[in-house]
Design a protein around this motif. Structure first.
Motif, short mmCIF file in Angstrom:
data_model
loop_
_atom_site.label_atom_id
_atom_site.label_comp_id
_atom_site.label_asym_id
_atom_site.label_seq_id
_atom_site.Cartn_x
_atom_site.Cartn_y
_atom_site.Cartn_z
N LEU A 41 -57.77 -20.00 5.97
CA LEU A 41 -58.66 -19.23 6.83
C LEU A 41 -58.37 -19.42 8.32
N VAL A 42 -57.30 -20.11 8.66
CA VAL A 42 -57.09 -20.52 10.05
C VAL A 42 -57.00 -19.32 11.00
N ASP A 43 -56.58 -18.16 10.50
CA ASP A 43 -56.48 -16.98 11.36
C ASP A 43 -57.67 -16.03 11.20
N ASP A 44 -58.70 -16.48 10.49
CA ASP A 44 -59.90 -15.67 10.28
C ASP A 44 -61.09 -16.50 10.75
N ALA A 45 -61.34 -16.45 12.06
CA ALA A 45 -62.32 -17.35 12.66
C ALA A 45 -63.71 -17.20 12.05
N GLY A 46 -64.13 -15.95 11.81
CA GLY A 46 -65.47 -15.74 11.26
C GLY A 46 -65.65 -16.37 9.90
N SER A 47 -64.67 -16.16 9.01
CA SER A 47 -64.76 -16.74 7.66
C SER A 47 -64.64 -18.25 7.70
N LEU A 48 -63.81 -18.76 8.61
CA LEU A 48 -63.64 -20.21 8.72
C LEU A 48 -64.94 -20.88 9.16
N VAL A 49 -65.60 -20.30 10.16
CA VAL A 49 -66.87 -20.86 10.63
C VAL A 49 -67.92 -20.79 9.52
N ARG A 50 -67.93 -19.67 8.79
CA ARG A 50 -68.90 -19.54 7.69
C ARG A 50 -68.64 -20.59 6.60
N PHE A 51 -67.37 -20.78 6.26
CA PHE A 51 -67.00 -21.78 5.26
C PHE A 51 -67.40 -23.18 5.71
N CYS A 52 -67.09 -23.50 6.95
CA CYS A 52 -67.44 -24.83 7.47
C CYS A 52 -68.96 -25.01 7.56
N GLY A 53 -69.66 -23.91 7.83
CA GLY A 53 -71.12 -23.98 7.83
C GLY A 53 -71.65 -24.33 6.46
N HIS A 54 -71.08 -23.70 5.40
CA HIS A 54 -71.45 -24.06 4.02
C HIS A 54 -71.21 -25.54 3.79
N LEU A 55 -70.04 -26.03 4.20
CA LEU A 55 -69.72 -27.45 4.01
C LEU A 55 -70.72 -28.34 4.72
N GLY A 56 -71.03 -28.02 5.96
CA GLY A 56 -71.94 -28.84 6.75
C GLY A 56 -73.32 -28.93 6.14
N ARG A 57 -73.85 -27.79 5.73
CA ARG A 57 -75.18 -27.79 5.12
C ARG A 57 -75.17 -28.54 3.79
N ASP A 58 -74.12 -28.32 3.00
CA ASP A 58 -74.05 -28.95 1.69
C ASP A 58 -73.88 -30.47 1.80
N HIS A 59 -73.20 -30.93 2.85
CA HIS A 59 -72.97 -32.36 3.01
C HIS A 59 -74.22 -33.14 3.41
N ARG A 60 -75.26 -32.44 3.79
CA ARG A 60 -76.49 -33.16 4.15
C ARG A 60 -77.02 -33.97 2.98
N LYS A 61 -76.86 -33.45 1.75
CA LYS A 61 -77.41 -34.14 0.59
C LYS A 61 -76.70 -35.47 0.32
N PHE A 62 -75.49 -35.66 0.87
CA PHE A 62 -74.78 -36.93 0.72
C PHE A 62 -75.21 -37.96 1.75
N GLY A 63 -76.02 -37.54 2.73
CA GLY A 63 -76.40 -38.44 3.81
C GLY A 63 -75.40 -38.46 4.95
N THR A 64 -74.56 -37.42 5.05
CA THR A 64 -73.55 -37.35 6.10
C THR A 64 -74.21 -37.22 7.47
N LEU A 65 -73.72 -38.00 8.43
CA LEU A 65 -74.21 -37.97 9.81
C LEU A 65 -73.08 -37.57 10.74
N SER A 66 -73.42 -37.09 11.92
CA SER A 66 -72.39 -36.69 12.89
C SER A 66 -71.50 -37.87 13.26
N ALA A 67 -72.04 -39.10 13.20
CA ALA A 67 -71.26 -40.29 13.54
C ALA A 67 -70.15 -40.56 12.54
N HIS A 68 -70.22 -39.97 11.35
CA HIS A 68 -69.20 -40.19 10.33
C HIS A 68 -67.92 -39.38 10.59
N PHE A 69 -68.05 -38.30 11.34
CA PHE A 69 -66.92 -37.38 11.48
C PHE A 69 -65.70 -37.98 12.19
N PRO A 70 -65.87 -38.77 13.25
CA PRO A 70 -64.67 -39.37 13.86
C PRO A 70 -63.90 -40.27 12.90
#
Length: 354
Positions: A41-70
């Motif tokens: 999806l690297v050349d399809d910004a809209g779909s990439l952002v939507r996909f990453c949004g799905h990932l971000g919302r879904d990862h909340r159930k694992f207890g993922t925090l912004s501090a984990h990303f680095p």
């Protein structure tokens, strides 16, 4: 590469290990599919952002925090560099660093917005269960708080017997006033979550639901004619969509094809025939591929081609991935526009959108 990634992640940042299940095979596969999807999806910004949004919302159930990303980014880049070998140039490293930063930013933003409006998980009590035969159970749960979703979407489920292991199922009903959801679960060999739901869950058991996800919803349709195709437990979201058509009272003509290898495996057909008697706009046909019985014989794609073309329909497909792919090809060859073909993602839904 994914084995190495998790090894160094847990070695360098042991505090994140409790967030993951003991067995990591499924998790490693999800990571790889996510990376491949991001590249795709690297050349399809809209779909990439939507996909990453799905990932971000879904990862909340694992207890993922912004501090984990680095920490994840550091170990991911180290793993890519190790296995890319001489292909890992300064330019490639810079591109992946920038890409990971964009992915992390989109995931964190989506998670923060989601946190402001709803919980990460919903405890839900089993209030009814019946066996449908062939290792399939129909399980109805009532979330302890309001659970909003759309017919055709899917939810992730965690059982108390296998903490931190989540599997995806589609509710077999449109939203109800009593807030209950009915799931159709087939016990899969080696499937810890499915086996637990089919063989261990009883009335009173409490499971947990992740957020509803997926775009296979009725609002995506533009035509008045609808084609629904279901194989196996793929009937669940299709049944929910039929209920949604009835609930809205919209003027749709619905053709539903049910497929199975044998007549005995055409589970749920009696229920759907009763719905067809109740709703004059619903037509049902069954397709059996591995048994000679009266009626339609052949695979679902073959039967679809026989009764087509379907170019003036919105098509909704649900079931085993090979069936969905084959049916999609049949419809496309018959003139159906690809953007009118809607289906659930394969395998782990959130990590492989259509």
């Amino acid at each position: 590469m994914t084995v190495y990634f998790y090894a160094i992640l847990f070695a360098r940042h042991p505090e994140v290990r409790p967030m993951f299940p003991p067995g990591m095979d499924a998790q490693r596969g999800r990571l790889l599919r996510a990376l491949l999807r991001i590249v795709e999806l690297v050349d399809d910004a809209g779909s990439l952002v939507r996909f990453c949004g799905h990932l971000g919302r879904d990862h909340r159930k694992f207890g993922t925090l912004s501090a984990h990303f680095p920490a994840v980014g550091e170990c991911l880049l180290a793993s890519l560099a190790r296995y890319a070998g001489p292909a890992w140039t300064a330019e490639i490293a810079a591109a992946w660093t920038k890409a990971y930063g964009a992915v992390a930013e989109a995931m964190i933003s989506a998670a923060e917005q989601d946190e402001a409006v709803r919980p990460a998980v919903w405890p839900a009590t089993v209030v009814h269960r019946i066996s449908r035969g062939h290792g399939i159970a129909e399980i109805t749960v009532r979330p302890h708080t309001a659970y909003e979703y759309a017919a055709g979407q899917y939810v992730s489920v965690e059982t108390p017997w296998w903490p931190k292991q989540w599997r995806y199922y589609s509710p077999a009903n449109a939203p109800r006033e009593d807030n209950t959801l009915t799931l159709h679960v087939r016990a899969v060999a080696g499937g810890s979550v499915s086996s637990a739901l089919v063989h261990r869950a009883t009335v009173g058991s409490v499971i947990r639901l992740g957020p509803p996800m997926g775009d296979m919803v009725l609002d995506a349709a533009t035509f008045g004619n609808l084609l629904f195709v279901a194989g196996g437990t793929g009937l669940a979201p299709i049944r929910a969509l039929v209920e949604e058509v009835a609930r809205r009272g919209e003027r749709h003509q619905v053709d539903l094809f049910l497929g199975a290898r044998t007549g005995d495996e055409l589970y749920g057909v009696d229920d759907m025939l009763r719905m067809a008697q109740r709703y004059h706009w619903l037509t049902i046909r069954g397709a059996v591929s591995h048994e000679h019985i009266p009626g339609l014989r052949g695979s679902l794609p073959e039967v679809l081609a026989e009764f087509g073309p379907w170019y003036d329909h919105d098509a909704y497909l649900s079931g085993p991935a090979p069936m969905v792919v084959s049916a999609s090809e049949t419809l496309t060859l018959g003139g159906t526009s690809p953007d009118r073909i809607h289906h659930d993602p394969f395998e782990t839904p959130v990590l492989s959108l259509p």
